[in-house]
Scaffold this active site. Sequence first.
Site, PDB file in Angstrom:
ATOM      1  N   ASP A 284      48.348  41.617  38.527  1.00  0.00           N
ATOM      2  CA  ASP A 284      47.382  40.891  37.726  1.00  0.00           C
ATOM      3  C   ASP A 284      48.123  40.445  36.444  1.00  0.00           C
ATOM      4  OD1 ASP A 284      45.124  39.703  36.762  1.00  0.00           O
ATOM      5  OD2 ASP A 284      43.822  41.427  37.057  1.00  0.00           O
TER       6      ASP A 284
HETATM    7  C1  BGC Z   1      42.063  38.771  35.980  1.00  0.00           C
HETATM    8  C2  BGC Z   1      42.254  38.323  37.414  1.00  0.00           C
HETATM    9  C3  BGC Z   1      42.641  36.868  37.465  1.00  0.00           C
HETATM   10  C4  BGC Z   1      43.861  36.643  36.597  1.00  0.00           C
HETATM   11  C5  BGC Z   1      44.385  35.222  36.604  1.00  0.00           C
HETATM   12  C6  BGC Z   1      43.200  38.357  35.078  1.00  0.00           C
HETATM   13  O1  BGC Z   1      42.914  38.597  33.743  1.00  0.00           O
HETATM   14  O2  BGC Z   1      41.907  40.176  35.964  1.00  0.00           O
HETATM   15  O3  BGC Z   1      41.093  38.573  38.155  1.00  0.00           O
HETATM   16  O4  BGC Z   1      42.857  36.472  38.779  1.00  0.00           O
HETATM   17  O5  BGC Z   1      43.561  37.012  35.265  1.00  0.00           O
HETATM   18  O6  BGC Z   1      43.582  34.361  35.889  1.00  0.00           O
END
Ligand code: BGC
Length: 766
Positions: A284
């Site tokens: 993530d």
């Molecule tokens: C979130 C994810 C997301 C990623 C990309 C993160 O902060 O937890 O769910 O896919 O950002 O935007």
Amino acid sequence: MKKTLTIVAFIFSISITVHAQHNSAKMKLFIDALMKKMTVDEKIGQLNLPGSGDIVTGQAANSDIGKKIREGKVGGLFNIKTVAKIRAVQKVAMEESRLKIPLLFGMDVIHGYETVFPIPLGLSCTWDMKAIEKSAQIAAMEASADGINWTFSPMVDIARDPRWGRIAEGSGEDAYLGSQIAKAMVKGYQGDGVFKNNTIMACVKHFAFYGAAEAGRDYNTTDMSRVRMYNEYLPPYKAAVDAGAGSVMASFNEVDGIPATGNKFLMTDVLRGQWGFKGFVVTDYTGINEMMDHGMGNLQTVSALALKAGIDMDMVGEGFLTTLKKSLQDGKVTPAQIDAACRRILEAKYKLGLFEDPYRYCDINRAKTDIFTDASRKTAREIAAQSFVLLKNTNNLLPIKKSGTIALIGPLADAKENMPGTWSVAADFTKAVSVLAGLQAAVGTKAKILYAKGANLDADTLFEQRAGMFGKAFTRDSRPAQQIIDEAVAVASQSDVVVAALGESAEMSGESSSRSDIEIPQVQQELLMALLKTGKPVVLVLFTGRPLALKWEHDHTPAILNVWFGGSEAGSAIADVLFGDVNPSGKLSTTFPQNIGQVPIFYNHKNTGRPLENGKWFQKFRSNYLDVSNDPLYPFGYGLSYTNFTYSAVELSRGSIKPSEKLTATVTVTNSGTVTGKEVVQLYIRDMVGSSTRPVKELKGFQKIELKAGESKKISFNISVGDLKFYNYDLKYVAEPGDFKVFIGGNSRDVKEADFKLLWKGNGEW
Ligand code: BGC
């Protein structure tokens, strides 16, 4: 005939397998040859996934990212919008980098692209797998028409704590329902698994247990027993992997004291070892870097830890890009580990068809014809109406008539920016239909609609700012709260019926939007009280991204329709249901508590050694509270209709089964009301005695049916030993002989039951 069909199907399945093997042999040859040409730096470059930053069309080549792409230091980009920009960036990779390896383009296409569907929690309340699959298919069609080939969805984290804002992004509290939805979403995005230019690669997230954050505070620690992991939290991730999801995203939280991003047990032992996952794993957002704050070492150490755990791609943080080569030189990682990660990313690109045609998803014409079409908006409207849950409807106040004067009051009534809900990054909010617009379009000249805002979303401006409302051009009424309420009361007094559009704003749930108080903001409660005092019938149209504590509202308001955040067409769908053009059929996928102190509260809990006797709500020295019963306000699976359904007793085809046998549980469901309606018939099971304690109920099946007024239908469920299995203390997946209960009903509380036995050789039973 049947035999011929079976033979044809068999030959067809062999030919698909042979084809796939042939393709994977071809893919291996291609990637072997490519990797032979790659330097270590280029291999590490493939593991790098930057965010798109502020790239604008025409400037891609001059930006910092453009430079890195040219140097072979980027494997993919994410959250860059429009096919023109994506094409320009891909062109840099294809024409100016040494090896001309195409890029992946990812995005958080979570519940639709420009045509926005209800938030996932709302979608899950449809209990309609075809509709959910269709929503993902349309999302894939639109996103791929705009250059995207990879979505960071489905989010399948089981969540039992409504304080956690990200409960909005998942399918609720149940592993079985969550698994069915995970499967449907992957199928919707990826089609049959052979990518076309209108399907995209799914990314299952957040692996794992992100929804079990302590105290519902986002990014917080998770700690649970292995037995709970395997039985209650892992099934939806596994279902998505079994459905062929091409990628998995690691979660931010720690698991057993090791952050998921560096957790070999999760990424290698479970995911690849036990489940046979063949795709790639991405972190993530800055997940690797965050391991420094978790206290796992410096950037080089945590980057090496992540790679060795089984992570392939590093989102944003560039820990891999900046430290892996040194770790290789220091002997902290091996060339084979870097090769394995690089190969998995190249394989994903190969499967997407990008080596054949890097511009496969960059058809400028499709962007004009396939996005936000009338057909997709119509589907979004139908699905939104199905996601609404009718929580209360005293004396059939709903549906209301398209006549007389309707007062539409509340901060969510004329707020199109709030309709799409959290995670609608590609949507144009100005195109969303507000409740006011939806109601006006529905009544035309037949009725008069009066509108007043009645209250700000919250009295506290700082809270509003934190919840991101200002970011969405939210306008605040600066007059004193009482004055705004008085104005609304005056409007309500002139009406025949009041529709109060209240609740949370879109950004009060979602990422980094945890709440310790899960009631409707106080200023809106005051507005509701004032509206009720007018003596007019009041319908509460409730916007929320989480289960709220609604005891007061439930006790005092005659009708409550929970509409979550319904997406682009929310306002039209709300009108469809309020006026009875669509009969509501949504059923809750999460328990609604009576108050915050009951949280976490979920239907499939254990019995304890001191359960309450049936029907009692307080008994000394029993497991309960002094000040509130153990009952939820609304149980899992609950939702009313404009008609009534009655259930016959459950009939079992037999009283016992051997492990190789099946039994059938049947009920007759009757629509005893006056209009056609849809009902979700739910099957639950309880294992009465086990080598480990078992939940008081577990969902094992459901069927969504439609019945005309007066119509009856026999609904049957097959039950076999597979439905009775669970992970025991040794994590073996077993069914144990003994007594079971079957429950069937329209929610997890109001059920009919019957008993049967699972027999086993050698225990004296047969
Ligand atoms: C979130 C994810 C997301 C990623 C990309 C993160 O902060 O937890 O769910 O896919 O950002 O935007």
